[in-house]
Scaffold this motif. Structure first.
Motif, mmCIF file in Angstrom:
data_model
loop_
_atom_site.group_PDB
_atom_site.id
_atom_site.type_symbol
_atom_site.label_atom_id
_atom_site.label_comp_id
_atom_site.label_asym_id
_atom_site.label_seq_id
_atom_site.Cartn_x
_atom_site.Cartn_y
_atom_site.Cartn_z
ATOM 1 N N ARG A 50 37.532 -17.470 21.753
ATOM 2 C CA ARG A 50 36.569 -18.474 21.320
ATOM 3 C C ARG A 50 36.228 -19.484 22.420
ATOM 4 N NH1 ARG A 50 34.326 -20.668 16.683
ATOM 5 N NH2 ARG A 50 33.871 -22.785 17.268
ATOM 6 N N SER B 130 41.665 -12.413 19.409
ATOM 7 C CA SER B 130 42.033 -13.832 19.374
ATOM 8 C C SER B 130 42.044 -14.458 20.755
ATOM 9 C CB SER B 130 43.420 -13.984 18.771
ATOM 10 O OG SER B 130 43.310 -13.988 17.398
ATOM 11 N N GLY B 131 41.713 -15.728 20.807
ATOM 12 C CA GLY B 131 41.786 -16.454 22.060
ATOM 13 C C GLY B 131 40.521 -16.363 22.884
ATOM 14 N N TRP C 178 34.845 -14.532 5.700
ATOM 15 C CA TRP C 178 34.393 -14.050 4.391
ATOM 16 C C TRP C 178 34.335 -12.530 4.334
ATOM 17 C CZ3 TRP C 178 29.907 -18.059 3.255
ATOM 18 C CH2 TRP C 178 30.506 -19.300 2.997
ATOM 19 N N ASP D 67 42.886 -18.206 14.071
ATOM 20 C CA ASP D 67 42.827 -16.974 13.272
ATOM 21 C C ASP D 67 44.113 -16.174 13.419
ATOM 22 O OD1 ASP D 67 40.277 -17.380 12.203
ATOM 23 O OD2 ASP D 67 39.380 -16.793 14.104
ATOM 24 N N GLU D 68 44.501 -15.996 14.693
ATOM 25 C CA GLU D 68 45.701 -15.207 14.949
ATOM 26 C C GLU D 68 46.950 -15.908 14.400
ATOM 27 O OE1 GLU D 68 46.301 -14.366 19.037
ATOM 28 O OE2 GLU D 68 48.123 -13.203 18.659
ATOM 29 N N GLU E 197 28.816 -24.084 15.272
ATOM 30 C CA GLU E 197 28.165 -23.110 14.398
ATOM 31 C C GLU E 197 26.888 -23.665 13.779
ATOM 32 O OE1 GLU E 197 30.656 -20.922 11.759
ATOM 33 O OE2 GLU E 197 32.297 -20.828 13.193
ATOM 34 N N ASN F 20 36.247 -13.701 17.929
ATOM 35 C CA ASN F 20 37.620 -14.202 17.815
ATOM 36 C C ASN F 20 38.401 -13.499 16.694
ATOM 37 O OD1 ASN F 20 39.346 -15.952 19.187
ATOM 38 N ND2 ASN F 20 39.287 -17.432 17.525
ATOM 39 N N TYR F 21 37.697 -13.053 15.639
ATOM 40 C CA TYR F 21 38.372 -12.295 14.578
ATOM 41 C C TYR F 21 38.997 -11.036 15.155
ATOM 42 C CZ TYR F 21 35.834 -14.959 11.002
ATOM 43 O OH TYR F 21 35.339 -15.944 10.209
ATOM 44 N N THR G 274 33.116 -17.084 16.925
ATOM 45 C CA THR G 274 34.036 -16.899 15.799
ATOM 46 C C THR G 274 34.190 -15.423 15.472
ATOM 47 O OG1 THR G 274 33.268 -18.974 14.907
ATOM 48 C CG2 THR G 274 34.489 -17.559 13.422
ATOM 49 N N ASP H 41 40.702 -21.726 19.311
ATOM 50 C CA ASP H 41 40.897 -20.403 19.886
ATOM 51 C C ASP H 41 41.863 -19.538 19.104
ATOM 52 O OD1 ASP H 41 39.316 -20.102 21.991
ATOM 53 O OD2 ASP H 41 40.820 -20.471 23.526
ATOM 54 N N ASN H 42 42.964 -20.143 18.702
ATOM 55 C CA ASN H 42 44.091 -19.339 18.221
ATOM 56 C C ASN H 42 44.338 -19.427 16.734
ATOM 57 O OD1 ASN H 42 45.144 -18.300 20.842
ATOM 58 N ND2 ASN H 42 45.170 -20.489 21.250
ATOM 59 N N SER I 131 40.066 -19.902 6.527
ATOM 60 C CA SER I 131 39.753 -19.235 7.784
ATOM 61 C C SER I 131 38.272 -18.915 7.881
ATOM 62 C CB SER I 131 40.561 -17.949 7.919
ATOM 63 O OG SER I 131 39.967 -16.925 7.164
ATOM 64 N N LEU I 132 37.557 -18.942 6.764
ATOM 65 C CA LEU I 132 36.124 -18.653 6.698
ATOM 66 C C LEU I 132 35.780 -17.231 7.106
ATOM 67 C CD1 LEU I 132 34.340 -21.865 7.931
ATOM 68 C CD2 LEU I 132 35.003 -21.178 5.664
ATOM 69 N N HIS J 270 41.127 -16.846 2.902
ATOM 70 C CA HIS J 270 40.075 -16.435 3.831
ATOM 71 C C HIS J 270 38.700 -16.962 3.422
ATOM 72 C CE1 HIS J 270 42.372 -14.201 6.647
ATOM 73 N NE2 HIS J 270 42.907 -13.443 5.720
ATOM 74 N N ARG K 59 34.205 -27.046 15.497
ATOM 75 C CA ARG K 59 33.782 -25.723 15.061
ATOM 76 C C ARG K 59 32.470 -25.795 14.287
ATOM 77 N NH1 ARG K 59 37.304 -21.315 11.620
ATOM 78 N NH2 ARG K 59 35.612 -19.818 11.455
ATOM 79 N N LEU L 240 36.430 -10.429 5.707
ATOM 80 C CA LEU L 240 37.770 -9.920 5.404
ATOM 81 C C LEU L 240 38.119 -10.203 3.947
ATOM 82 C CD1 LEU L 240 40.381 -8.633 6.255
ATOM 83 C CD2 LEU L 240 41.139 -10.800 7.205
ATOM 84 N N ARG M 202 29.005 -19.141 16.039
ATOM 85 C CA ARG M 202 29.187 -18.023 15.096
ATOM 86 C C ARG M 202 29.566 -16.751 15.833
ATOM 87 N NH1 ARG M 202 24.436 -19.508 10.755
ATOM 88 N NH2 ARG M 202 24.722 -21.724 11.081
#
Lengths: 430, 358
Positions: free
Chosen positions: A133, A130-131, A397, B346-347, B93, A126-127, A123, B343-344, A394-395, A390, B89, A399, A120
């Motif tokens: 994670r 990025s990169g 929440w 989201d972007e 989590e 990472n929002y 994540t 990793d990527n 993408s989860l 979202h 993932r 955003l 978590r």
């Protein structure tokens, strides 16, 4: 003068102990019965009030909270986050924290890895950056074996741990409240100095989508109005038997499932669909010149106009039904031609219906989701499709909540404007 | 009289409530031909063996529902078929239960499960059942001398007509790069750079105006059958089933395929965890995995199942050449890199959405 003095004198004379038959002062008795009536009224509406609280007020409140509050990082890495909040990035020469913070990070990571909460935190960061994670997950897997010097261990593991932008992002997400999601929702972001800057151009999407949503909702509302006005008029003037039949034609699609109507449009409009087939058969277009009418903006506009049409027809009809035909006849007999009579006499009386219809259609349209998702293709998507994305994919929440809040604020502003311009008591739904 | 009525009503209520809780296991998967293969190969024999009942539900992938159920503390799903990147993932989590691979039965030839499963198919919270692939396919009755390579998919002058693509950057970016001449082995190395991402999007740009986007696995065969697209990416099993089951004249092109795993996971707090584990052990045994491969062309995750893969369940079609892992199909193929995507995503999702809306 003397009169009023007299009357006040008289009033004063009235004994304030007026009592009812059972000797209770009238004032108290009245208060009691009023209170009882109020309670009874309240109890009758209580189920609704409770229902509204649980299903409407609470979720909206929760959504508003989520858009500014996200503690997934600090919850997973509590000690590190606490220390990181007080860390001053500009104080150190290399822009990186010192050994003590790295030690806390290693310790917290080992715990979070064991509790399975590290994902978590990874994540969340990472929002914002990025990169990162895999950087987090990779370090967390080994964290329980880390030894001093911790800073060196981290930097040796992956050179990216010395990225100052990432540390700036980490400091931001270490605090639980943030405006970052609202910034993201309007295509902005923070840079390394915590200044607000525009999002990279290739990632700007939300502002564009908000405008497109408003624009499409506007177009659909206007189309609905243009189509519904004559229909409603016809309904209101036809004899009952005929108008009932017509009314069923309006209501039948209204009662049909949204999904059924949307998929029916897919069957009609697709490239190999009925409309194209008919056009080819009639020789209006050639077989390889078939028109793309669906999976684009046009598909969204057509399907949504059809689906929302009854919401315009019904309020218009209910208003038109109450306008006596004699008014128009009177106007004609006083010398107005058909057009003037319509503009000066008939049309103004239908305004409450128009207002109700447009408000209803517009507000429904800006929140529409299923129809654009199915027939919108790439340029017929609305903001709610991104909110759903979202929520579901993408989860992110927070955003989604920020985007939803902006949409909600937009609707409230519209409502307020409407009240200013037309007055909410002029609203008539039937 | 009134009392009697009340009592019988209460009893009726109790019975319906009882039957509602009597379902023993809720299995969630991707629907369509894929779920059917699981029902035939896993659900039916398991129900016959244990006498328990299975409720089958469909979803479109992702871990949103799992997250929502676990966080709301109201878990109604017991065992779910997910993609590898989602399993990783969800595990990180804390949304799914860890699964000890030592509970899995040994292979039919006696090999321990840990050695019998293909490398990378056992995860700390998930057990793979199939290897599947994103490929592209076309209708051979409409295109005479059909496309042969992934580059042909992006070549609308040589092969005019619309293209179906999954509305998701995953697999699309990889295929775009392979079509642009990047060797399969280097795809993620290139995609890891900003120029590489630009290059992939530039390649997608060349067909953007001709794309019909799909989201559910059942859509691409439908799009092909309707003639809505000339070719489309799809999950290989769905196309195979349209061909073998419904006699559609579709042709799969394996060049540039992106293959991946599907795994079983058990959400944290599942009310029927014991049954879920039992179902998991049963369905990933040698025999059951091989049985599934006779219903759909997805490769079993166990080595020992491979030898048992025979023909399609009611037709004379050899299943082995239909598998994504068959050597002939792996000549120019990429395995989905879950770490890159974790990793990527989201972007790249944001970038993809912006590109789509622009």
């Amino acid at each position: 003068m003397a009169d009023s003095a007299l009357s006040s004198q008289r009033l004063h004379d009235v004994p304030d102990q007026l009592t009812t038959a059972d000797g209770i002062p009238l004032k108290r008795k009245l208060a009691i019965s009023m209170r009882r009536a109020r309670w009874r009224a309240f109890l009758m509406t209580a189920p609704l009030v409770i229902f509204m609280l649980i299903s409407f007020v609470l979720p909206i409140g929760q959504m508003l909270t989520r858009s500014v509050y996200n503690d997934s990082f600090s919850k997973a890495l509590p000690n590190f986050s606490l220390a990181l909040r007080d860390w001053d990035q500009s104080a150190s020469s290399d822009g990186l924290p010192d050994e003590a913070l790295f030690k806390l990070l290693a310790e917290d990571m080992a715990v979070a890895r064991k509790d399975r909460t590290i994902g978590r935190a990874a994540t969340r960061i990472n929002y914002d950056h990025s990169g990162t994670r895999s950087l987090f997950m990779g370090a967390a897997r080994k964290a329980k074996n880390f030894e001093a010097p911790y800073k060196e261990t981290f930097l040796d593991l992956k050179p990216k741990w010395s990225n100052v932008e990432m540390w700036a992002a980490m400091k931001r997400v270490a605090s639980d409240t943030t405006t970052g999601f609202y910034l993201a929702a309007v295509d902005r972001t923070y840079d390394v100095n915590n200044d607000v800057v525009e999002q990279a151009e290739v990632r700007q999407i939300y502002v564009k989508l908000f405008w497109r949503t408003l624009y499409l909702a506007g177009v659909i509302t206007v189309l609905c109005f243009l189509l519904a006005y004559p229909v409603a008029y016809l309904l209101s003037v036809l004899p009952l038997a005929k108008s009932n039949l017509l009314m069923i034609l309006v209501l039948l699609p209204f009662w049909t499932s949204l999904l059924v109507r949307t998929t029916a449009w897919i069957a009609l409009l697709q490239t190999e669909g009925i409309v194209n087939d008919v056009l080819v058969w009639l020789g209006i277009i050639s077989d390889d010149g078939r028109v793309q009418m669906i999976y684009n903006q046009m598909g969204t506009i057509i399907a949504m106009t059809h689906i929302l049409l009854p919401f315009m027809v019904l309020p218009l009809y209910s208003v038109m039904k109450t306008i006596p035909p004699s008014y128009m006849r009177a106007a004609r007999s006083l010398g107005a031609n058909q057009f003037t009579a319509f503009v000066k006499v008939y049309f103004p009386q239908t305004i409450p219906g128009i207002a109700a219809g447009t408000l209803l259609v517009f507000i429904l349209a800006i929140g529409y989701y299923i129809t654009p998702a199915l027939v919108g293709g790439q340029d017929g998507q609305l903001i709610s499709n991104i909110i759903a994305f979202h929520m579901q994919k993408s989860l992110n929440w927070s955003l989604a909540a920020a985007l939803g809040s902006i949409l909600l604020a937009g609707v409230l502003i519209l409502y307020w404007l409407y009240n200013k311009l037309i007055g909410i008591d002029n609203l008539k739904f039937g | 009289m009134k009392m009697k009525l009340l009592l019988s009503a209460a009893a009726a209520l109790a019975i319906t409530a009882g039957s509602a809780s009597a379902k023993d296991l809720t299995v969630v998967s991707w629907g369509g031909a894929y779920t059917k293969s699981q029902v035939e190969a896993y659900h039916k024999p398991w129900q016959a063996k244990t006498g328990k009942t299975i409720t089958s539900e469909d979803y479109n992938g992702g871990i949103a529902e799992i997250k929502a159920q676990v966080e709301a503390n109201n878990v109604t799903w017991d065992i779910i078929d997910v993609e590898l990147s989602d399993a990783v993932r969800a595990c990180d989590e804390g949304l799914i239960e860890p699964i000890d691979p030592s509970i899995l039965p040994a292979g039919a030839d006696g090999t321990a499960a840990a050695d019998d499963f293909l490398p990378g198919t056992l995860h700390e919270c998930a057990v793979a059942n199939i290897v599947w692939s994103t490929i592209f396919a076309y209708d051979s009755s409409k295109i005479a001398n059909g496309p042969k390579t992934i580059a042909d998919f992006f070549d609308t002058s040589k092969f005019p007509g619309k293209r179906g693509l999954r509305k998701n950057p995953k697999a699309n970016l990889e295929m775009a790069l392979m079509a642009d001449g990047v060797p399969a082995a280097d795809v993620y190395k290139v995609l890891g750079t900003a120029e590489g991402v630009n290059r992939a999007f530039a390649k997608l740009d060349t067909i953007k105006g001709d794309v019909v986007w799909w989201e559910a696995g059942a859509q691409p065969p439908q799009l092909l059958a309707d003639g809505e697209v000339a070719m489309t990416t799809a999950y290989n099993g769905r196309i195979f089933n349209a061909v073998a089951g419904e006699g559609k004249p579709f042709e799969i092109v394996w060049d540039g395929q992106v293959w991946d795993l599907d795994l079983w996971v058990i959400p944290k707090g599942s009310k029927n965890k014991e049954a879920a584990l039992d179902f998991l052990k049963f369905s990933t045994s040698t025999k059951q995995l091989a049985a599934q491969a006779s219903w759909i062309s997805y490769g079993p995750a166990r080595k020992s199942s491979g030898a048992l893969v025979g023909k399609f369940h009611n037709k004379d079609i050899d299943m082995v050449p239909q598998m994504p892992t068959n050597a002939a199909n792996l000549k120019n193929a990429t395995q989905n890199n879950f770490e890159f995507w974790a990793d990527n995503q989201d972007e790249l999702n944001e970038r993809f959405n912006a590109w789509l809306a622009g």
